[in-house]
Scaffold this motif. Structure first.
Motif, PDB file in Angstrom:
ATOM      1  N   ASP A 155      -5.169  -2.271  12.101  1.00 52.90           N
ATOM      2  CA  ASP A 155      -4.956  -0.906  12.581  1.00 52.90           C
ATOM      3  C   ASP A 155      -4.790   0.056  11.405  1.00 52.90           C
ATOM      4  O   ASP A 155      -4.459  -0.351  10.284  1.00 52.90           O
ATOM      5  CB  ASP A 155      -3.698  -0.827  13.455  1.00 52.90           C
ATOM      6  N   LYS A 156      -4.981   1.342  11.678  1.00 55.04           N
ATOM      7  CA  LYS A 156      -4.736   2.354  10.657  1.00 55.04           C
ATOM      8  C   LYS A 156      -3.242   2.465  10.362  1.00 55.04           C
ATOM      9  O   LYS A 156      -2.399   2.159  11.206  1.00 55.04           O
ATOM     10  CB  LYS A 156      -5.277   3.708  11.112  1.00 55.04           C
ATOM     11  N   VAL A 157      -2.932   2.904   9.154  1.00 61.49           N
ATOM     12  CA  VAL A 157      -1.549   3.073   8.721  1.00 61.49           C
ATOM     13  C   VAL A 157      -1.266   4.553   8.484  1.00 61.49           C
ATOM     14  O   VAL A 157      -2.178   5.370   8.390  1.00 61.49           O
ATOM     15  CB  VAL A 157      -1.269   2.270   7.437  1.00 61.49           C
ATOM     16  N   ILE A 158       0.006   4.902   8.411  1.00 63.27           N
ATOM     17  CA  ILE A 158       0.425   6.287   8.195  1.00 63.27           C
ATOM     18  C   ILE A 158       0.655   6.526   6.709  1.00 63.27           C
ATOM     19  O   ILE A 158       1.367   5.759   6.050  1.00 63.27           O
ATOM     20  CB  ILE A 158       1.698   6.600   8.986  1.00 63.27           C
ATOM     21  N   VAL A 159       0.043   7.578   6.182  1.00 61.85           N
ATOM     22  CA  VAL A 159       0.244   7.933   4.771  1.00 61.85           C
ATOM     23  C   VAL A 159       1.456   8.843   4.657  1.00 61.85           C
ATOM     24  O   VAL A 159       1.787   9.575   5.591  1.00 61.85           O
ATOM     25  CB  VAL A 159      -1.014   8.599   4.183  1.00 61.85           C
ATOM     26  N   GLU A 180      -1.573  15.775  12.863  1.00 65.42           N
ATOM     27  CA  GLU A 180      -0.954  17.012  12.399  1.00 65.42           C
ATOM     28  C   GLU A 180      -0.884  16.931  10.885  1.00 65.42           C
ATOM     29  O   GLU A 180      -1.113  15.862  10.309  1.00 65.42           O
ATOM     30  CB  GLU A 180       0.457  17.186  12.983  1.00 65.42           C
ATOM     31  N   TRP A 181      -0.546  18.031  10.230  1.00 59.19           N
ATOM     32  CA  TRP A 181      -0.524  18.006   8.777  1.00 59.19           C
ATOM     33  C   TRP A 181       0.491  16.995   8.238  1.00 59.19           C
ATOM     34  O   TRP A 181       0.320  16.429   7.163  1.00 59.19           O
ATOM     35  CB  TRP A 181      -0.228  19.400   8.210  1.00 59.19           C
ATOM     36  N   TYR A 182       1.542  16.734   9.027  1.00 62.79           N
ATOM     37  CA  TYR A 182       2.571  15.792   8.576  1.00 62.79           C
ATOM     38  C   TYR A 182       2.321  14.374   9.109  1.00 62.79           C
ATOM     39  O   TYR A 182       3.028  13.439   8.726  1.00 62.79           O
ATOM     40  CB  TYR A 182       3.959  16.250   9.041  1.00 62.79           C
ATOM     41  N   LEU A 183       1.346  14.202   9.990  1.00 64.71           N
ATOM     42  CA  LEU A 183       1.042  12.894  10.553  1.00 64.71           C
ATOM     43  C   LEU A 183      -0.434  12.601  10.358  1.00 64.71           C
ATOM     44  O   LEU A 183      -1.300  13.151  11.061  1.00 64.71           O
ATOM     45  CB  LEU A 183       1.392  12.847  12.042  1.00 64.71           C
ATOM     46  N   ALA A 184      -0.730  11.770   9.383  1.00 68.57           N
ATOM     47  CA  ALA A 184      -2.121  11.417   9.070  1.00 68.57           C
ATOM     48  C   ALA A 184      -2.214   9.916   8.871  1.00 68.57           C
ATOM     49  O   ALA A 184      -1.307   9.270   8.358  1.00 68.57           O
ATOM     50  CB  ALA A 184      -2.586  12.148   7.811  1.00 68.57           C
ATOM     51  N   LYS A 185      -3.354   9.362   9.282  1.00 74.47           N
ATOM     52  CA  LYS A 185      -3.574   7.932   9.203  1.00 74.47           C
ATOM     53  C   LYS A 185      -4.820   7.623   8.373  1.00 74.47           C
ATOM     54  O   LYS A 185      -5.704   8.459   8.226  1.00 74.47           O
ATOM     55  CB  LYS A 185      -3.741   7.331  10.610  1.00 74.47           C
ATOM     56  N   LYS A 186      -4.851   6.381   7.870  1.00 76.88           N
ATOM     57  CA  LYS A 186      -6.037   5.942   7.154  1.00 76.88           C
ATOM     58  C   LYS A 186      -6.214   4.451   7.362  1.00 76.88           C
ATOM     59  O   LYS A 186      -5.272   3.742   7.772  1.00 76.88           O
ATOM     60  CB  LYS A 186      -5.920   6.244   5.667  1.00 76.88           C
ATOM     61  N   GLU A 187      -7.404   3.972   7.071  1.00 74.66           N
ATOM     62  CA  GLU A 187      -7.678   2.541   7.092  1.00 74.66           C
ATOM     63  C   GLU A 187      -7.377   1.936   5.731  1.00 74.66           C
ATOM     64  O   GLU A 187      -7.491   2.613   4.704  1.00 74.66           O
ATOM     65  CB  GLU A 187      -9.122   2.276   7.477  1.00 74.66           C
ATOM     66  N   ILE A 188      -6.986   0.694   5.730  1.00 73.51           N
ATOM     67  CA  ILE A 188      -6.743   0.005   4.452  1.00 73.51           C
ATOM     68  C   ILE A 188      -7.553  -1.285   4.416  1.00 73.51           C
ATOM     69  O   ILE A 188      -8.009  -1.771   5.424  1.00 73.51           O
ATOM     70  CB  ILE A 188      -5.250  -0.310   4.235  1.00 73.51           C
ATOM     71  N   TYR A 248       0.801  -1.224   0.000  1.00 75.54           N
ATOM     72  CA  TYR A 248       0.000   0.000   0.000  1.00 75.54           C
ATOM     73  C   TYR A 248       0.840   1.284   0.000  1.00 75.54           C
ATOM     74  O   TYR A 248       0.270   2.378   0.009  1.00 75.54           O
ATOM     75  CB  TYR A 248      -0.940   0.007   1.215  1.00 75.54           C
ATOM     76  N   LYS A 249       2.167   1.158   0.016  1.00 72.29           N
ATOM     77  CA  LYS A 249       3.065   2.318   0.010  1.00 72.29           C
ATOM     78  C   LYS A 249       2.776   3.251   1.193  1.00 72.29           C
ATOM     79  O   LYS A 249       2.599   4.456   1.044  1.00 72.29           O
ATOM     80  CB  LYS A 249       2.949   3.099  -1.307  1.00 72.29           C
ATOM     81  N   VAL A 250       2.718   2.651   2.359  1.00 72.39           N
ATOM     82  CA  VAL A 250       2.431   3.390   3.586  1.00 72.39           C
ATOM     83  C   VAL A 250       3.483   3.020   4.632  1.00 72.39           C
ATOM     84  O   VAL A 250       4.332   2.158   4.405  1.00 72.39           O
ATOM     85  CB  VAL A 250       1.019   3.057   4.121  1.00 72.39           C
ATOM     86  N   ALA A 251       3.399   3.696   5.793  1.00 73.44           N
ATOM     87  CA  ALA A 251       4.276   3.388   6.916  1.00 73.44           C
ATOM     88  C   ALA A 251       3.424   2.914   8.088  1.00 73.44           C
ATOM     89  O   ALA A 251       2.208   3.138   8.131  1.00 73.44           O
ATOM     90  CB  ALA A 251       5.091   4.611   7.311  1.00 73.44           C
ATOM     91  N   MET A 252       4.089   2.262   9.034  1.00 74.64           N
ATOM     92  CA  MET A 252       3.369   1.677  10.148  1.00 74.64           C
ATOM     93  C   MET A 252       3.685   2.416  11.450  1.00 74.64           C
ATOM     94  O   MET A 252       4.853   2.631  11.772  1.00 74.64           O
ATOM     95  CB  MET A 252       3.755   0.204  10.330  1.00 74.64           C
ATOM     96  N   ARG A 294      -3.993  17.744   1.509  1.00 77.47           N
ATOM     97  CA  ARG A 294      -4.045  17.007   2.771  1.00 77.47           C
ATOM     98  C   ARG A 294      -4.991  17.676   3.766  1.00 77.47           C
ATOM     99  O   ARG A 294      -5.808  17.018   4.423  1.00 77.47           O
ATOM    100  CB  ARG A 294      -2.625  16.911   3.354  1.00 77.47           C
ATOM    101  N   ILE A 295      -4.896  18.989   3.870  1.00 78.56           N
ATOM    102  CA  ILE A 295      -5.737  19.732   4.811  1.00 78.56           C
ATOM    103  C   ILE A 295      -7.222  19.581   4.457  1.00 78.56           C
ATOM    104  O   ILE A 295      -8.083  19.482   5.323  1.00 78.56           O
ATOM    105  CB  ILE A 295      -5.323  21.216   4.841  1.00 78.56           C
ATOM    106  N   ALA A 296      -7.495  19.534   3.150  1.00 77.09           N
ATOM    107  CA  ALA A 296      -8.890  19.450   2.700  1.00 77.09           C
ATOM    108  C   ALA A 296      -9.445  18.025   2.690  1.00 77.09           C
ATOM    109  O   ALA A 296     -10.651  17.834   2.513  1.00 77.09           O
ATOM    110  CB  ALA A 296      -9.000  20.050   1.297  1.00 77.09           C
ATOM    111  N   ASP A 297      -8.602  17.042   2.905  1.00 79.54           N
ATOM    112  CA  ASP A 297      -9.026  15.635   2.818  1.00 79.54           C
ATOM    113  C   ASP A 297      -9.689  15.205   4.128  1.00 79.54           C
ATOM    114  O   ASP A 297      -9.029  15.085   5.164  1.00 79.54           O
ATOM    115  CB  ASP A 297      -7.809  14.754   2.525  1.00 79.54           C
ATOM    116  N   ASP A 298     -10.988  14.958   4.072  1.00 77.28           N
ATOM    117  CA  ASP A 298     -11.735  14.569   5.269  1.00 77.28           C
ATOM    118  C   ASP A 298     -11.740  13.056   5.505  1.00 77.28           C
ATOM    119  O   ASP A 298     -12.342  12.583   6.483  1.00 77.28           O
ATOM    120  CB  ASP A 298     -13.184  15.062   5.164  1.00 77.28           C
ATOM    121  N   THR A 299     -11.085  12.309   4.627  1.00 76.45           N
ATOM    122  CA  THR A 299     -11.080  10.849   4.789  1.00 76.45           C
ATOM    123  C   THR A 299      -9.952  10.379   5.706  1.00 76.45           C
ATOM    124  O   THR A 299      -9.915   9.205   6.093  1.00 76.45           O
ATOM    125  CB  THR A 299     -10.929  10.161   3.428  1.00 76.45           C
ATOM    126  N   LEU A 300      -9.052  11.299   6.050  1.00 77.43           N
ATOM    127  CA  LEU A 300      -7.892  10.926   6.854  1.00 77.43           C
ATOM    128  C   LEU A 300      -8.081  11.305   8.316  1.00 77.43           C
ATOM    129  O   LEU A 300      -8.776  12.270   8.643  1.00 77.43           O
ATOM    130  CB  LEU A 300      -6.628  11.631   6.327  1.00 77.43           C
TER     131      LEU A 300
END
Length: 220
Positions: free
Chosen positions: A186-190, A212-220, A174-178, A202-208
């Motif tokens: 668990d959620k992963v770091i984009v 912080e702006w540099y630390l965002a997570k999502k479900e996969i 998924y090209k993400v970090a853990m 990133r700021i406008a993305d409500d799915t994450l």
């Protein structure tokens, strides 16, 4: 007159990102060559200090008992110690008779210590004749992706070995970090934004989940 001391050439220890050093060796399942082993699969190669020893027996049994979980992660197991293949076979049979656990994976008979030396498993301040408890995570391209070292008197954690393997494979897919303590589900770091346009997106993305702006997570 001063005597000239002749020192053996130092063998550099493999590092994360290196190609796994190639070798040919005799194992409990016949001869193998690392470059040909487990084609298209991951490899978890692990060393133990000696056959017929208590901590090693618990560890090898742990790998054997949970082998189906490694199979599910497209991963072959490969053990090693500085013992003969006859000692390995005797130990495998002894454990099977005593506990019913069968070490159904190849164990390298590294009696000449060639593989141990190439992989930095011999660490003189711990022992010059027994391999430490090393674990090498090797991907299908034969690149070393993660290395663990444990001393002779502390057994490894099988949950962590499987968690780390799953994390590496999920990160690749998924090209993400853990994050800390990540486990499946668990959620992963984009990846953080690299430009202002990416920052604004990133700021406008409500799915994450944005800590912080540099630390965002999502479900996969």
């Amino acid at each position: 007159m001063y005597e000239t001391l002749v020192q053996e050439p130092l063998v550099s220890m493999p590092r994360i990102g290196d190609q796994a050093p190639d070798f040919e060796a005799l194992t409990t399942k016949g001869k193998i060559k690392m470059s040909d082993f487990a084609k298209g699969k991951w490899t978890v190669m692990f060393s133990h200090p000696a056959d017929f020893t208590p901590v090693c027996t618990t560890e090898m049994s742990g790998f054997a008992i949970r082998k189906n979980e490694f199979d599910a992660l497209n991963t072959e197991l490969l053990g090693l110690s500085i013992d003969s293949v006859h000692a390995h076979l005797g130990w495998v049979q002894n454990v099977r008779e005593s506990t019913g656990v069968y070490f159904d994976f190849p164990i390298i008979a590294d009696i000449d210590m060639k593989v141990s030396k190439r992989y930095g498993m011999l660490q003189p301040n711990e022992s010059e004749t027994s391999a430490v408890r090393a674990v090498f995570f090797i991907d299908p391209t034969k690149k070393i992706r993660l290395i663990m070292y444990y001393p002779l008197n502390v057994g490894r954690n099988m949950d962590e070995i499987l968690r780390a393997l799953d994390a590496l494979q999920t990160s690749d897919k998924y090209k993400v970090a853990m994050p800390l303590d990540w486990k499946r589900g668990d959620k992963v770091i984009v990846p953080p934004p690299k430009t202002l346009d990416e920052l604004n997106a990133r700021i406008a993305d409500d799915t994450l989940e944005k800590v912080e702006w540099y630390l965002a997570k999502k479900e996969i």
